[in-house]
Design an enzyme around this catalytic site. Structure first.
Site, mmCIF file in Angstrom:
data_model
loop_
_atom_site.group_PDB
_atom_site.id
_atom_site.type_symbol
_atom_site.label_atom_id
_atom_site.label_comp_id
_atom_site.label_asym_id
_atom_site.label_seq_id
_atom_site.Cartn_x
_atom_site.Cartn_y
_atom_site.Cartn_z
ATOM 1 N N GLU A 172 -1.191 -37.854 27.405
ATOM 2 C CA GLU A 172 -2.192 -36.861 26.981
ATOM 3 C C GLU A 172 -3.505 -37.530 26.602
ATOM 4 O OE1 GLU A 172 -0.410 -34.535 23.837
ATOM 5 O OE2 GLU A 172 0.977 -33.531 25.210
ATOM 6 N N TYR B 23 0.850 -1.181 0.000
ATOM 7 C CA TYR B 23 0.000 0.000 0.000
ATOM 8 C C TYR B 23 0.891 1.239 0.000
ATOM 9 C CZ TYR B 23 -3.727 3.243 0.702
ATOM 10 O OH TYR B 23 -4.600 4.282 0.502
ATOM 11 N N GLU C 171 11.976 4.869 17.247
ATOM 12 C CA GLU C 171 12.051 4.387 15.862
ATOM 13 C C GLU C 171 13.458 4.678 15.307
ATOM 14 O OE1 GLU C 171 9.823 6.745 13.098
ATOM 15 O OE2 GLU C 171 9.743 5.153 11.603
ATOM 16 N N HIS D 238 -2.490 -40.933 18.404
ATOM 17 C CA HIS D 238 -1.106 -40.447 18.321
ATOM 18 C C HIS D 238 -0.154 -41.558 18.755
ATOM 19 C CE1 HIS D 238 -3.033 -36.506 18.297
ATOM 20 N NE2 HIS D 238 -1.862 -35.900 18.124
ATOM 21 N N ASN E 148 -3.517 6.095 6.008
ATOM 22 C CA ASN E 148 -4.290 6.886 6.973
ATOM 23 C C ASN E 148 -5.164 5.965 7.845
ATOM 24 O OD1 ASN E 148 -6.489 6.184 5.420
ATOM 25 N ND2 ASN E 148 -6.784 8.212 4.515
ATOM 26 N N SER F 136 6.216 9.260 12.910
ATOM 27 C CA SER F 136 7.679 9.170 12.951
ATOM 28 C C SER F 136 8.237 9.673 14.277
ATOM 29 C CB SER F 136 8.284 10.015 11.841
ATOM 30 O OG SER F 136 7.954 9.463 10.622
ATOM 31 N N HIS G 40 7.228 15.365 9.297
ATOM 32 C CA HIS G 40 6.346 14.338 8.716
ATOM 33 C C HIS G 40 4.894 14.581 9.091
ATOM 34 C CE1 HIS G 40 8.839 11.617 6.517
ATOM 35 N NE2 HIS G 40 9.717 11.547 7.494
ATOM 36 N N GLN H 140 12.181 14.768 11.299
ATOM 37 C CA GLN H 140 11.070 13.853 11.577
ATOM 38 C C GLN H 140 9.817 14.616 11.963
ATOM 39 O OE1 GLN H 140 11.377 10.500 10.595
ATOM 40 N NE2 GLN H 140 12.995 11.783 9.794
ATOM 41 N N GLN I 287 -10.950 0.142 0.623
ATOM 42 C CA GLN I 287 -11.347 -0.688 -0.530
ATOM 43 C C GLN I 287 -10.132 -1.348 -1.168
ATOM 44 O OE1 GLN I 287 -11.864 2.513 -0.123
ATOM 45 N NE2 GLN I 287 -11.369 3.744 -1.912
ATOM 46 N N ASP J 247 16.624 7.505 5.644
ATOM 47 C CA ASP J 247 15.291 7.555 5.048
ATOM 48 C C ASP J 247 15.339 7.279 3.552
ATOM 49 O OD1 ASP J 247 13.838 8.030 7.298
ATOM 50 O OD2 ASP J 247 13.630 10.192 7.006
HETATM 51 N N1 NAD Z 1 5.096 5.838 8.727
HETATM 52 C C1 NAD Z 1 5.468 6.059 7.481
HETATM 53 O O1 NAD Z 1 6.535 5.633 7.051
HETATM 54 C C2 NAD Z 1 4.537 6.809 6.586
HETATM 55 C C3 NAD Z 1 4.921 7.079 5.297
HETATM 56 C C4 NAD Z 1 4.029 7.727 4.462
HETATM 57 C C5 NAD Z 1 2.769 8.099 4.944
HETATM 58 N N2 NAD Z 1 2.433 7.838 6.216
HETATM 59 C C6 NAD Z 1 1.101 8.187 6.734
HETATM 60 O O2 NAD Z 1 0.139 7.714 5.807
HETATM 61 C C7 NAD Z 1 -0.987 8.587 5.830
HETATM 62 C C8 NAD Z 1 -1.349 8.967 4.429
HETATM 63 O O3 NAD Z 1 -2.671 9.401 4.422
HETATM 64 P P1 NAD Z 1 -3.400 9.985 3.140
HETATM 65 O O4 NAD Z 1 -4.786 10.274 3.548
HETATM 66 O O5 NAD Z 1 -2.579 11.082 2.610
HETATM 67 O O6 NAD Z 1 -3.380 8.822 2.057
HETATM 68 P P2 NAD Z 1 -3.929 7.320 2.107
HETATM 69 O O7 NAD Z 1 -3.554 6.714 0.799
HETATM 70 O O8 NAD Z 1 -3.520 6.612 3.323
HETATM 71 O O9 NAD Z 1 -5.523 7.461 2.153
HETATM 72 C C9 NAD Z 1 -6.265 7.935 1.072
HETATM 73 C C10 NAD Z 1 -7.542 7.096 0.945
HETATM 74 O O10 NAD Z 1 -8.300 7.213 2.139
HETATM 75 C C11 NAD Z 1 -9.640 6.946 1.817
HETATM 76 N N3 NAD Z 1 -10.529 7.905 2.483
HETATM 77 C C12 NAD Z 1 -10.335 9.222 2.623
HETATM 78 N N4 NAD Z 1 -11.399 9.779 3.230
HETATM 79 C C13 NAD Z 1 -12.278 8.775 3.465
HETATM 80 C C14 NAD Z 1 -13.565 8.711 4.062
HETATM 81 N N5 NAD Z 1 -14.164 9.796 4.536
HETATM 82 N N6 NAD Z 1 -14.186 7.501 4.159
HETATM 83 C C15 NAD Z 1 -13.584 6.379 3.685
HETATM 84 N N7 NAD Z 1 -12.362 6.395 3.103
HETATM 85 C C16 NAD Z 1 -11.720 7.576 2.993
HETATM 86 C C17 NAD Z 1 -9.807 7.098 0.348
HETATM 87 O O11 NAD Z 1 -10.129 5.861 -0.201
HETATM 88 C C18 NAD Z 1 -8.442 7.528 -0.158
HETATM 89 O O12 NAD Z 1 -8.098 6.869 -1.352
HETATM 90 C C19 NAD Z 1 -0.622 9.749 6.707
HETATM 91 O O13 NAD Z 1 -1.232 9.554 7.953
HETATM 92 C C20 NAD Z 1 0.895 9.662 6.828
HETATM 93 O O14 NAD Z 1 1.389 10.176 8.030
HETATM 94 C C21 NAD Z 1 3.275 7.185 7.050
HETATM 95 N N1 HSO Z 2 11.132 8.873 8.161
HETATM 96 C C1 HSO Z 2 10.053 8.123 7.522
HETATM 97 C C2 HSO Z 2 9.813 6.857 8.324
HETATM 98 O O1 HSO Z 2 9.750 7.073 9.644
HETATM 99 C C3 HSO Z 2 10.358 7.699 6.125
HETATM 100 C C4 HSO Z 2 10.543 8.789 5.132
HETATM 101 C C5 HSO Z 2 10.127 8.797 3.837
HETATM 102 N N2 HSO Z 2 10.547 9.959 3.294
HETATM 103 C C6 HSO Z 2 11.203 10.624 4.208
HETATM 104 N N3 HSO Z 2 11.196 9.925 5.326
HETATM 105 ZN ZN ZN Z 3 11.631 10.796 7.216
#
Ligand code: NAD
Ligand code: HSO
Ligand code: ZN
Length: 443
Positions: A428, A143, A340, A433, A227, A250, A275, A272, A204, A374
């Site tokens: 047992e 994803y 992390e 067995h 998300n 992060s 983010h 960080q 979905q 990163d």
């Molecule tokens: N930890 C990591 O390494 C890392 C890296 C990148 C992103 N992230 C996190 O990922 C998240 C990305 O979120 P995003 O929203 O930009 O993209 P996303 O791809 O996670 O979500 C988008 C999808 O959410 C769904 N959606 C939105 N609103 C909705 C609703 N009301 N009901 C049902 N479904 C709904 C839709 O289907 C949409 O395609 C952020 O929280 C970010 O911090 C974490």
């Molecule tokens: N620091 C994030 C993970 O904790 C990964 C990332 C992507 N781009 C930049 N940073």
């Molecule tokens: Zn980063």
């Protein structure tokens, strides 16, 4: 997880804590607390989407993509990208970006090649053979978030270990809100060996990967951040498929002996914090004057950032400059926080390593900025967050493989083991067995 995020968007600067102050533990707890998001409404919505995708397959995917990503598609063909499109994205990049992406992919691949576990076996004196056979997953689903936090580097970090592990088919999903495709993401998919890309997102997309539809193949494991809808869906389909983790915001913990340029450290904390508003950025040192200098750098450099507002909010709620008494206290803090990312901005980081029990990735010395990890150092940037480094590890080749035990008894071995197994089985009260084992006992 039962709490809802309630962000303390207190205006004001980064916290300053001293380890011996009376309320230190309470304030540290508050900084570390991130209980994630759990919302009954979201859960109900996600469950309904999953059920609908299971029932209606592609038709549901088309409906949700039109509704939630504001598309106007009528067929799955419009939500499918072929290899030629991925290659086109790669070839179309400016040379500088293409070269940087290729260099990063190569280093990540080399690092992960070293993680490949070997199958093994040994032969006992009676000729019996015991061992372990390692095999890759048939299909992995990756994803890739499609909103503002869509990271091509994360495509490399998720897909390359899968490819190195020997996964037969790698399926990537990435939403395209309002039809916006990210060329770097597609180019990274091309470089990392992704086989199929569907422009799907949210619950979905997770449901399609977990259960399969007419067009989207069912996978064995789903990895990658997303998300609240994505995280809730991953949790819901766990068991039907494997998942990597539920990633939290992060985190960075920097330990400084006072010898690093304060501007460097301020920027490392920002890296960080930028983010998202819930990111955690903490600096620990026993040098009070040095902490003052970093505070000054923070105040001066913050307004130069593109994401100043996010960084400010993150530092105000989950950022801290902590003055500890000595190395012993610093190490206790590291292991308590289990960060992390841990930066050891010290002249002698190797001396500290044996005492560090919990950290996702450890960045050694003044020059090793976390940001290098990163993108391109080589190790994975998908790391355990929220203290889970106590029991889990960076994403790696091993996450895309599984192990089967191998047992091949010789007649003598079966006879010998049969006697032991029979006694234990009768203990047992499992007669079948016992008798199954006893048939193999040679008289
Ligand atoms: N930890 C990591 O390494 C890392 C890296 C990148 C992103 N992230 C996190 O990922 C998240 C990305 O979120 P995003 O929203 O930009 O993209 P996303 O791809 O996670 O979500 C988008 C999808 O959410 C769904 N959606 C939105 N609103 C909705 C609703 N009301 N009901 C049902 N479904 C709904 C839709 O289907 C949409 O395609 C952020 O929280 C970010 O911090 C974490
Ligand atoms: N620091 C994030 C993970 O904790 C990964 C990332 C992507 N781009 C930049 N940073
Ligand atoms: Zn980063």
């Amino acid at each position: 997880m039962t709490t809802t995020v309630s962000r303390t968007s207190t205006p004001g600067g980064i916290s300053r804590l001293v380890t011996n102050q009376a309320d230190f533990d309470t304030r540290l707890e508050a900084l570390l607390a991130w209980e994630g998001v759990s919302d009954a409404e979201v859960k109900a919505r996600v469950d309904a989407i999953i059920a609908d995708v299971r029932a209606r397959g592609d038709a549901a995917l088309i409906d949700y993509s039109n509704r939630l990503d504001r598309l106007q598609v009528t067929s799955m063909a419009e939500l499918t990208l072929d290899q030629a499109r991925l290659e086109q994205a790669y070839q179309g990049l400016p040379a500088e970006q293409r070269d940087a992406l290729t260099a990063a992919a190569e280093r990540i691949r080399l690092y992960h090649e070293r993680q490949k576990p070997e199958s093994w076996r040994y032969t006992e004196a009676d000729g019996s053979v015991l061992g372990q056979q390692v095999a890759p997953l048939d299909r992995a689903g990756i994803y890739v978030p499609g909103g503002k936090a869509t990271y091509p580097s994360s495509v490399l970090m998720n897909a390359i270990p899968a490819h190195v592990a020997g996964v037969r088919e790698i399926i990537m999903v990435v939403p395209t809100p309002d039809g916006m495709l990210n060329e770097l993401v597609l180019a990274a998919a091309y470089l990392a060996g992704v086989d199929h890309v569907f422009t799907l997102g949210g619950a979905q997309a997770v449901a399609a990967l977990a259960y399969g539809t007419e067009t989207v193949p069912r996978v064995d494991k789903i990895v990658g951040p997303g998300n609240i809808y994505v995280a809730t869906a991953k949790r819901a389909v766990f068991g039907q498929v494997g998942i990597d983790m539920i990633a939290g915001p992060s985190e960075i913990l920097v330990i400084s002996d006072g010898g690093t340029n304060p501007d460097w450290l301020a920027m490392d904390l920002f890296s960080q914090a930028e983010h998202d508003e819930d990111a955690q950025a903490i600096l620990v040192s026993w040098d009070a004057a040095h902490l003052e200098a970093v505070q000054e750098s923070i105040d001066r450099l913050l307004p130069t950032l593109e994401r100043e507002a996010i960084v400010r909010e993150s530092l105000a709620s989950r950022g801290a400059l902590i003055q500890c008494r000595d190395r012993v206290e610093a190490i206790a803090l590291i292991n308590r926080i289990a960060p992390e990312h841990l930066e050891l901005s010290l002249s002698n980081p190797d001396d500290w390593l044996p005492d560090i029990r919990h950290a996702g990735a450890i960045f050694m010395g003044r020059h090793t900025a976390e940001a290098l990890g990163d993108y391109c150092a080589g190790p994975n940037h998908v790391l355990p967050t929220s203290g889970t480094a106590r029991f889990s590890s960076p994403l790696g080749v091993y996450d895309f493989q599984k192990r089967s035990s191998i047992i091949h008894c010789s007649p003598e071995g079966a006879s010998e083991l049969g006697r032991v197994a029979s006694i234990l089985a009768r203990g047992e009260a499992l007669t079948a067995h016992a008798r199954s084992a006893e048939y193999r006992i040679e008289s």
